[in-house]
Design a protein around this motif. Sequence first.
Motif, PDB file in Angstrom:
ATOM      1  N   ALA A  14       0.869  -1.166   0.000  1.00  0.00           N
ATOM      2  CA  ALA A  14       0.000   0.000   0.000  1.00  0.00           C
ATOM      3  C   ALA A  14       0.905   1.214   0.000  1.00  0.00           C
ATOM      4  N   VAL A  15       0.735   2.056  -0.966  1.00  0.00           N
ATOM      5  CA  VAL A  15       1.590   3.241  -1.083  1.00  0.00           C
ATOM      6  C   VAL A  15       0.730   4.473  -0.854  1.00  0.00           C
ATOM      7  N   GLY A  16       0.984   5.151   0.224  1.00  0.00           N
ATOM      8  CA  GLY A  16       0.276   6.398   0.482  1.00  0.00           C
ATOM      9  C   GLY A  16      -1.170   6.214   0.887  1.00  0.00           C
ATOM     10  N   VAL A  17      -1.596   4.954   1.073  1.00  0.00           N
ATOM     11  CA  VAL A  17      -2.951   4.722   1.563  1.00  0.00           C
ATOM     12  C   VAL A  17      -2.873   3.829   2.794  1.00  0.00           C
ATOM     13  N   SER A  18      -4.003   3.663   3.443  1.00  0.00           N
ATOM     14  CA  SER A  18      -4.025   2.949   4.709  1.00  0.00           C
ATOM     15  C   SER A  18      -3.583   1.504   4.560  1.00  0.00           C
ATOM     16  N   GLY A  19      -2.878   1.002   5.571  1.00  0.00           N
ATOM     17  CA  GLY A  19      -2.420  -0.377   5.565  1.00  0.00           C
ATOM     18  C   GLY A  19      -3.547  -1.373   5.698  1.00  0.00           C
ATOM     19  N   SER A  20      -4.734  -0.907   6.079  1.00  0.00           N
ATOM     20  CA  SER A  20      -5.851  -1.846   6.185  1.00  0.00           C
ATOM     21  C   SER A  20      -6.225  -2.389   4.809  1.00  0.00           C
ATOM     22  N   ASN A  21      -5.878  -1.656   3.767  1.00  0.00           N
ATOM     23  CA  ASN A  21      -6.097  -2.184   2.418  1.00  0.00           C
ATOM     24  C   ASN A  21      -5.337  -3.486   2.229  1.00  0.00           C
ATOM     25  N   ASN A  22      -4.123  -3.516   2.744  1.00  0.00           N
ATOM     26  CA  ASN A  22      -3.319  -4.734   2.661  1.00  0.00           C
ATOM     27  C   ASN A  22      -4.010  -5.881   3.353  1.00  0.00           C
ATOM     28  N   ALA A  23      -4.452  -5.612   4.588  1.00  0.00           N
ATOM     29  CA  ALA A  23      -5.085  -6.665   5.370  1.00  0.00           C
ATOM     30  C   ALA A  23      -6.302  -7.203   4.638  1.00  0.00           C
ATOM     31  N   ARG A  24      -7.058  -6.318   4.011  1.00  0.00           N
ATOM     32  CA  ARG A  24      -8.275  -6.764   3.330  1.00  0.00           C
ATOM     33  C   ARG A  24      -7.938  -7.589   2.090  1.00  0.00           C
ATOM     34  N   MET A  25      -6.901  -7.173   1.352  1.00  0.00           N
ATOM     35  CA  MET A  25      -6.499  -7.962   0.176  1.00  0.00           C
ATOM     36  C   MET A  25      -6.012  -9.338   0.606  1.00  0.00           C
ATOM     37  N   ILE A  26      -5.179  -9.344   1.639  1.00  0.00           N
ATOM     38  CA  ILE A  26      -4.601 -10.608   2.095  1.00  0.00           C
ATOM     39  C   ILE A  26      -5.698 -11.542   2.558  1.00  0.00           C
ATOM     40  N   ASP A  27      -6.663 -10.979   3.265  1.00  0.00           N
ATOM     41  CA  ASP A  27      -7.727 -11.795   3.813  1.00  0.00           C
ATOM     42  C   ASP A  27      -8.516 -12.508   2.720  1.00  0.00           C
ATOM     43  N   THR A  28      -8.922 -11.775   1.688  1.00  0.00           N
ATOM     44  CA  THR A  28      -9.713 -12.421   0.636  1.00  0.00           C
ATOM     45  C   THR A  28      -8.870 -13.388  -0.180  1.00  0.00           C
ATOM     46  N   ALA A  29      -7.613 -13.019  -0.432  1.00  0.00           N
ATOM     47  CA  ALA A  29      -6.764 -13.923  -1.211  1.00  0.00           C
ATOM     48  C   ALA A  29      -6.567 -15.228  -0.456  1.00  0.00           C
ATOM     49  N   ARG A  30      -6.341 -15.110   0.830  1.00  0.00           N
ATOM     50  CA  ARG A  30      -6.169 -16.329   1.628  1.00  0.00           C
ATOM     51  C   ARG A  30      -7.441 -17.149   1.652  1.00  0.00           C
ATOM     52  N   GLY A  31      -8.567 -16.456   1.686  1.00  0.00           N
ATOM     53  CA  GLY A  31      -9.841 -17.157   1.693  1.00  0.00           C
ATOM     54  C   GLY A  31      -9.977 -18.095   0.515  1.00  0.00           C
ATOM     55  N   VAL A  32      -9.485 -17.664  -0.647  1.00  0.00           N
ATOM     56  CA  VAL A  32      -9.556 -18.519  -1.835  1.00  0.00           C
ATOM     57  C   VAL A  32      -8.486 -19.600  -1.771  1.00  0.00           C
ATOM     58  N   LEU A  33      -7.280 -19.205  -1.396  1.00  0.00           N
ATOM     59  CA  LEU A  33      -6.144 -20.118  -1.542  1.00  0.00           C
ATOM     60  C   LEU A  33      -6.065 -21.152  -0.431  1.00  0.00           C
ATOM     61  N   ASN A  34      -6.671 -20.884   0.719  1.00  0.00           N
ATOM     62  CA  ASN A  34      -6.565 -21.833   1.826  1.00  0.00           C
ATOM     63  C   ASN A  34      -7.203 -23.168   1.499  1.00  0.00           C
ATOM     64  N   ASN A  35      -8.129 -23.188   0.533  1.00  0.00           N
ATOM     65  CA  ASN A  35      -8.672 -24.463   0.086  1.00  0.00           C
ATOM     66  C   ASN A  35      -7.603 -25.371  -0.475  1.00  0.00           C
TER      67      ASN A  35
END
Lengths: 105, 407
Positions: free
Chosen positions: B220-241
């Motif tokens: 995340a560049v110049g924006v809130s780090g929560s964007n990272n957490a949200r991206m990671i969360d959904t990506a993991r949701g798919v990949l954890n299968n």
Amino acid sequence: AARMHNRKRAYQPADLSRLMENLELSPAEVVKKWRGEEDEVEEVEDNSEDDFFNKSKVDDAANTEDRYIPFFDYAALEEKWEDEDNIEALKSRFAVGHMNGKDGG
Amino acid sequence: MADETVQPLLQFEGHRHLTTRLLLSTLTGRPIRISKIRPSSTRPGLTPYETNFIRLLDSVTNGAQIQFSMTGTTLVYRPGLITGSAEGLGAMGGVLRHEIPRECARRGASWWLIPLALLAPFAKDKLNVVLHGEGCVTSATPAGDVSVDTVRTAILPLYKSFGIERGIELRVLKRSCAPAQGKSAGGEVQLVFGHQVRLPKTLHLMNKGRVKRIRGVAYAVGVSGSNNARMIDTARGVLNNFVPDTYIFSDVSKSPLITSSSRGKGDASGKEKGAVGFGLCLVAESSTNCVYSADVASPPQGGVTPEDLGKQCAYQLLEKISAGGCVESTSLETVLLLMAMGSEDVGRVCLGKDVLATEEAVQLGRDVKVFTGAAWGFRSKGMEDDEDEIVVSVVGRGVGNVGRKVA
């Protein structure tokens, strides 16, 4: 019969090298043919040296740029990967944990 | 030396695959002439980023000759020797600083880095280049360039299988995102390539193995780090299968400050903020060290949620893995060119059908044949044609690094 059978098969390795050698085809056409998407062109392939139609289709390629990430239709992908069958099929490509140890080489 | 002057120019047409052709020309030492570069476009000729790449090529080589036509639609390039960051040839203290100006911001830094890394093993001396400037975009771009994280984690490790592994590093000094029209990026990235070889090893890569882990970088560049957490969360949701060993790093950085020289306005210090945004890069590694990567970033105009991006990236990764083969489309060029530059032996690599059935791969095969004279061989991997993989055999050129006769 064997001839008919052969013609339908796409992705034959031997075809690809032949298509690649044929410099009259643009890469896009090579890809299409090899994938077997253009059935009617397959018919005239034998004498394509002479009567190959004008290759002035390069214009639409003029605006494209080289990409490292191809375009994806994400809606279609989402549908594909929500499907249980596809998930199961791909699971064989993953080394899953320790629990089911060595049931797949 | 006389033979260089009588070498005929190899003729090419069109603007596509420009970097690949320049690269092949430099590696094989054969002069080329590229004509009809965007002849019918409203802006004919080479784009700013293409001329900028040629300039970079000029600064890492010695004795190259470049000629443009008046309109820029024709280019004649006579390559020189690849010197790397040798002292006295544009490099200061062993580091070559290359500026990418603002008008080149359409392409990501990886567009410069991937070809540059391919030249590096054949350089005379080690290569140390810093890319910086208002047009240096380290994230993935809408033009289809991968992020520098992908170059670092998915492309540079491939050199290891060619016996090129020491002293290779890619440092992201300042992150930046793709800027909107009229804005600047201002990233900075350093490529250190300290392992020069005489010849890359012959590669035999036949077993794709199974994916054992997934790593990634969310930025995340110049924006809130929560964007990272949200991206990671959904990506993991798919990949954890699929694979439990998924770890995605999160990198939050400020938007780089740019000392703007080109415009007077901005605040009193004459500095302005670069573009903001966020993105995600995922890399899957198999048990046989084959890598598959996926990359997404928020577009400069915004309007995409991090959840969507996370999901898109995960799906993109699954799609790449399912395409099969030992090499995926992003790294295809790197692997096949290194194979073509190898010793006079036949290297083999296993590719997925759909990876091979792309325009890029077909054109690469043709270009390699023009430069080296050897075409690729193809055969299916298994006995029957239900196999979805094809073995590509590439004959090495056996000339390798002319600046380095002893390994």
